[in-house]
Design a protein around this motif. Structure first.
Motif, mmCIF file in Angstrom:
data_model
loop_
_atom_site.group_PDB
_atom_site.id
_atom_site.type_symbol
_atom_site.label_atom_id
_atom_site.label_comp_id
_atom_site.label_asym_id
_atom_site.label_seq_id
_atom_site.Cartn_x
_atom_site.Cartn_y
_atom_site.Cartn_z
ATOM 1 N N MET A 76 0.809 -1.225 0.000
ATOM 2 C CA MET A 76 0.000 0.000 0.000
ATOM 3 C C MET A 76 0.838 1.268 0.000
ATOM 4 N N PRO A 78 3.643 2.332 -2.315
ATOM 5 C CA PRO A 78 4.636 2.286 -3.390
ATOM 6 C C PRO A 78 5.647 3.420 -3.286
ATOM 7 N N GLU A 79 5.227 4.533 -2.662
ATOM 8 C CA GLU A 79 6.157 5.660 -2.540
ATOM 9 C C GLU A 79 7.350 5.343 -1.644
ATOM 10 N N ARG A 82 10.866 3.822 -3.608
ATOM 11 C CA ARG A 82 11.609 4.559 -4.635
ATOM 12 C C ARG A 82 13.036 4.908 -4.221
ATOM 13 N N ARG A 334 -4.227 6.560 4.553
ATOM 14 C CA ARG A 334 -4.696 5.248 4.088
ATOM 15 C C ARG A 334 -4.726 4.230 5.231
ATOM 16 N N TYR B 36 19.259 4.295 -19.970
ATOM 17 C CA TYR B 36 18.942 2.868 -19.929
ATOM 18 C C TYR B 36 18.288 2.453 -21.241
ATOM 19 N N TYR B 132 2.138 10.430 -8.544
ATOM 20 C CA TYR B 132 2.565 9.030 -8.651
ATOM 21 C C TYR B 132 1.931 8.235 -7.519
ATOM 22 N N TYR B 133 1.754 6.943 -7.741
ATOM 23 C CA TYR B 133 1.065 6.092 -6.768
ATOM 24 C C TYR B 133 1.679 6.246 -5.386
ATOM 25 N N GLY B 134 0.829 6.528 -4.437
ATOM 26 C CA GLY B 134 1.285 6.649 -3.062
ATOM 27 C C GLY B 134 1.604 8.073 -2.656
ATOM 28 N N ASP B 135 1.901 8.957 -3.600
ATOM 29 C CA ASP B 135 2.218 10.335 -3.232
ATOM 30 C C ASP B 135 0.924 11.120 -2.986
#
Lengths: 561, 234
Positions: A76, A78-79, A82, A334, B36, B132-135
């Motif tokens: 849950m 993903p951030e 990174r 969340r 890349y 972006y996902y999660g931000d």
């Protein structure tokens, strides 16, 4: 590879063996610490540790490093994924900001000089998953504590006051889950959560059962002590994260009064910071640490760990499902809820601790108050990773406990609320280096009941950390930056006699043991068989398919009692 | 000005954070810029022909860049002109300058951009100006103009700036939006779920969440999150 090591001229601190910063040599052979005579004639690798601190490898007795909770956290968030820590080459790919992937957990511990870590809440039905993940963590020895405090079997046997059957059940459950000890999370409260509620005191009745949290805790302590398990009951108290909860915590600590054990405590209360709030709402909240410290210092059979928050990112994940829902409602972040059938539940909520937020600053201060005010022989340094923040910031906590000057500097950066709501600014105590080493090594090893860990005496596991710090010269009160830097990156991390990391660079990879406790020889396993067969009709799995076989684990280490 | 031309058709995607800063280097240096190609790290010069004309801070991407990701990522000034289409994450985290795409743009155009301008002459795919996902926060400033159509998820968690779509768009416009403006001249699908603030203006047909309250010339919501976002007709 060398079978033997000679660590030369290091300044050793080894609290368990009474060594207080003495220049001495340490000898290692076949993964154990040995006498000098044992390595004669061997191919010995000499490590020059002149003017360096030599201590046992760190022991983290309470962290969430494997299982469905941390994995749900990863999914849950993903951030969190990174930050690249290592690109796959000689070592595994490792990513993560605070929530690390399994290899990253092992690598980061190793870089810091820690060599053991215990997963503090294993949902029993998720045991296989937990062990799969533990087996994916390199570098450290590990174990898992299954949760018992909301298991229907436990309720039934406590209700019937049948300690013999409770003991048998514990032995059965530890064997099936390959668990190490008895974890209890908000006893009764998570069962109440199944009906949308929680418990509010030690004497609330658990819905559907004629038992109270008080009875659950005392019965489990009695059963664990009669079984003589390595580790005592490991308790996450009721009412966690609620203003005014410090009174419940004190009441709970006093429940240990009627029990004793010569070797160790009979109750370990975990991440007490989250259970040390006075006041009756978040507006009137203040620190209850001083009262808890008074109680702790007057008892000789209870230990705690801090649960110190670190400013920055964290992820709250506990088996205390109702608390997680409250936190989600409080922050709007969340939320994920986990259910483990008739055993309990869990929840996960992302979190960030901000220095200027009055409540966060208060939590930060309370953690430190507990660390400073409680006798060093009773309080272990933890962040309850990742609830309070990353374990990689243990060096910050170590340096803070040793330096009032550092605390004064940090206090200027946080919300002024802590000035009136806590006593931290007035505390002059500065822990000694020896006390800090005890709180991170020998004490957690004693609490867990692992005589081969946390010290450098002959016969101990050769888990050793060498830091660039001369204890004979360092002024821990003033040179806190140097202390922090030194503990952050071990000059050498040695695990079972193998050099794993050198100055923060990984040099070797090893797979540690997974300890589990087998108490089945102390009980009559037939006694609970009909109950198990009967009750498994409520499970989603059959009895014969439940649990983890020893041969499925990578490196199991069975401890028979 | 630097002109970059693909030497071949790419078999796998290229991840190249090409920004106008490159134009300040000499051609030899630019050719050594690491990108890349699939999982391999290669030099820019191995995949592209590179020529330099004049000293202005400008990149001209001449050809099909639809498999080249992260063009203009984190750029803060200068200009990029893409003669063809561009791959995903173009202009992500952008803080200034201008990107003109003469063809189409792929997903995540201008994701979490803070300032600057992006113009797409063709169509854009999904997740324009999103987080972006999660931000927690998507686009927070600058402007994205799409002359053609756009896909789903436009301006999710957007907090500032403007997205203008001349054609139609898909579903989930301004979900969890916290500020800024989205203008859609054509039709679109669901609009404003969990919207907290900001404004969405639509010329054509659209579907509104039932959690918006009709006021004189607009709808306000999403009441589900006590939002005060505004959805109105152009």
């Amino acid at each position: 590879m060398h079978h033997a090591l000679h660590i030369k001229n290091g300044i050793v601190i080894d609290p368990k063996n009474g060594v207080k910063a003495e220049k001495m040599d340490i000898f290692v052979k076949d993964g154990k610490i040995v006498e000098e005579s044992e390595v004669k004639g061997e191919d010995v690798k000499v490590i020059d540790a002149s003017n360096k601190l030599v201590v046992a490898g760190g022991v983290d007795m309470h962290a969430h490093i494997a299982g469905s909770k941390i994995n749900t956290g990863r999914t849950m968030r993903p951030e969190e994924m990174r930050v690249v820590r290592n690109i796959a080459n000689k070592f595994r790919a490792a990513v993560g900001r605070v929530l690390l992937t399994s290899p990253a957990i092992g690598y980061e511990y190793a870089k810091m000089g820690y060599t053991s870590s215990f997963e503090a809440a294993q949902p029993p039905i998720g045991a296989m998953h937990t062990h799969e993940e533990l087996d994916a963590i390199p570098m450290i020895d590990k174990a898992a504590l299954p949760v018992f405090g909301n298991w229907h079997f436990v309720f039934k046997y406590v209700e019937a006051k049948d300690i013999e059957k409770l003991k048998t059940f514990i032995a059965w459950a530890l064997e099936r889950t390959k668990g190490f000890g008895v974890k209890v999370v908000n006893p009764g409260g998570v069962e109440a959560w199944m009906y949308g509620g929680n418990v509010t005191s030690l004497d609330d009745q658990v819905p559907g059962f004629n038992v109270t949290p008080r009875e659950i805790i005392t019965s489990l302590i009695k059963a664990v002590e009669e079984l003589k398990l390595n580790h005592s009951v490991h308790l996450h108290c009721n009412r966690l994260g609620v203003p005014g909860n410090y009174e419940t915590t004190i009441e709970t600590i006093k429940l240990a009064g009627g029990f004793s054990n010569d070797a160790r405590q009979v109750l370990h209360v975990t991440h007490v910071q989250f259970n040390a709030y006075a006041g009756d709402s978040w507006r009137t909240v203040s620190s209850g640490a001083e009262e808890i410290a008074k109680t702790m210092n007057s008892m000789d059979n209870v230990t705690i760990d801090m649960g110190q928050p670190i400013f920055g990112h964290a992820t709250a994940m506990t088996g205390d499902a109702p608390f997680q829902f409250t936190l989600h409602k409080l922050t709007g972040a969340r939320w994920s809820n986990k259910d483990s059938e008739v055993e309990g539940g869990a929840g996960i909520v992302p979190l960030v601790y901000l220095p200027k937020n009055p409540v966060h600053a208060l939590q930060w201060a309370i953690g430190l108050e507990l660390g400073l005010l409680i006798d060093s022989d009773k309080v272990v340094l933890t962040t309850d990773y990742p609830n309070g923040g990353p374990f990689t910031e243990y060096p910050y906590v170590m340096a803070m406990l040793m330096s009032k000057k550092m605390r004064e500097g940090e206090l200027e950066k946080v919300s002024p609320f802590v000035q009136k709501a806590t006593n931290l600014p007035a505390i002059d105590t500065e822990k000694t280096l020896e006390e800090i080493i005890h709180m991170t090594r020998s004490l957690p090893a004693r609490i867990l009941g692992l005589p081969q860990k946390g010290h450098l005496g002959v016969g101990a596991d050769a888990d050793i950390a060498i830091y660039d710090l001369n204890p004979l010269e360092i002024d821990t009160s003033n040179d806190f930056e140097k202390v922090y830097k030194a503990f952050k990156t071990a000059e050498y991390t040695i695990k079972s006699g193998r050099i794993l990391a050198k100055n923060g660079e990984l040099v070797d990879e090893c797979w540690g043991k997974t300890y589990w406790v087998d108490a089945t020889g102390r009980v009559d396993m037939e006694a609970i068989k009909p109950d198990l067969e009967d009750y498994f009709k409520y499970y989603s799995v059959e009895l014969q398919n439940y649990g983890v076989e020893e041969e499925w684990l990578k490196k199991p280490e069975r401890i028979v009692i | 000005m630097i002109i970059i031309k693909p030497k071949t058709e790419f078999v796998v995607t290229v991840e190249a954070e090409l920004t106008p800063d490159l134009a300040e280097k000499d051609v030899g240096e630019i050719k050594k810029f690491k990108v890349y190609y699939g999982k391999d790290v290669v030099e820019l010069g191995e995949l592209f022909e590179i020529t330099k004309e004049g000293d202005d801070k400008k990149l001209v991407l001449d050809g099909d860049f639809s498999r080249v990701k992260w063009v203009g990522c984190r750029m803060s000034d200068g200009e990029i002109v893409v003669k063809g289409s561009v791959g995903a994450n173009c202009g992500a985290y952008m803080a200034g300058g201008k990107i003109v795409i003469e063809g189409d743009a792929d997903d995540w155009l201008g994701a979490e951009m803070k300032d600057g301008e992006i113009v797409v002459k063709g169509d854009a795919a999904n997740l324009v100006g999103c987080a972006y996902y999660g931000d927690a926060t998507g686009m927070s400033g600058g402007k994205i103009t799409i002359e053609g159509n756009a896909g789903n998820y436009i301006g999710e968690k957007m907090a500032g700036g403007e997205i203008e779509i001349k054609g139609n768009a898909g579903d989930f416009i301004g979900t969890e939006m916290k500020g800024g403006t989205i203008v859609i001249h054509g039709n679109c699908g669901f609009v404003g779920g969990d919207m907290k603030a900001g404004e969405i203006k639509i010329g054509g047909e659209f579907e509104l969440m039932p959690t918006f309250v009709k006021q004189e010339d607009a709808w306000v919501g999403d009441v589900n999150v006590k939002g005060e976002g505004v959805v109105r007709r152009l």
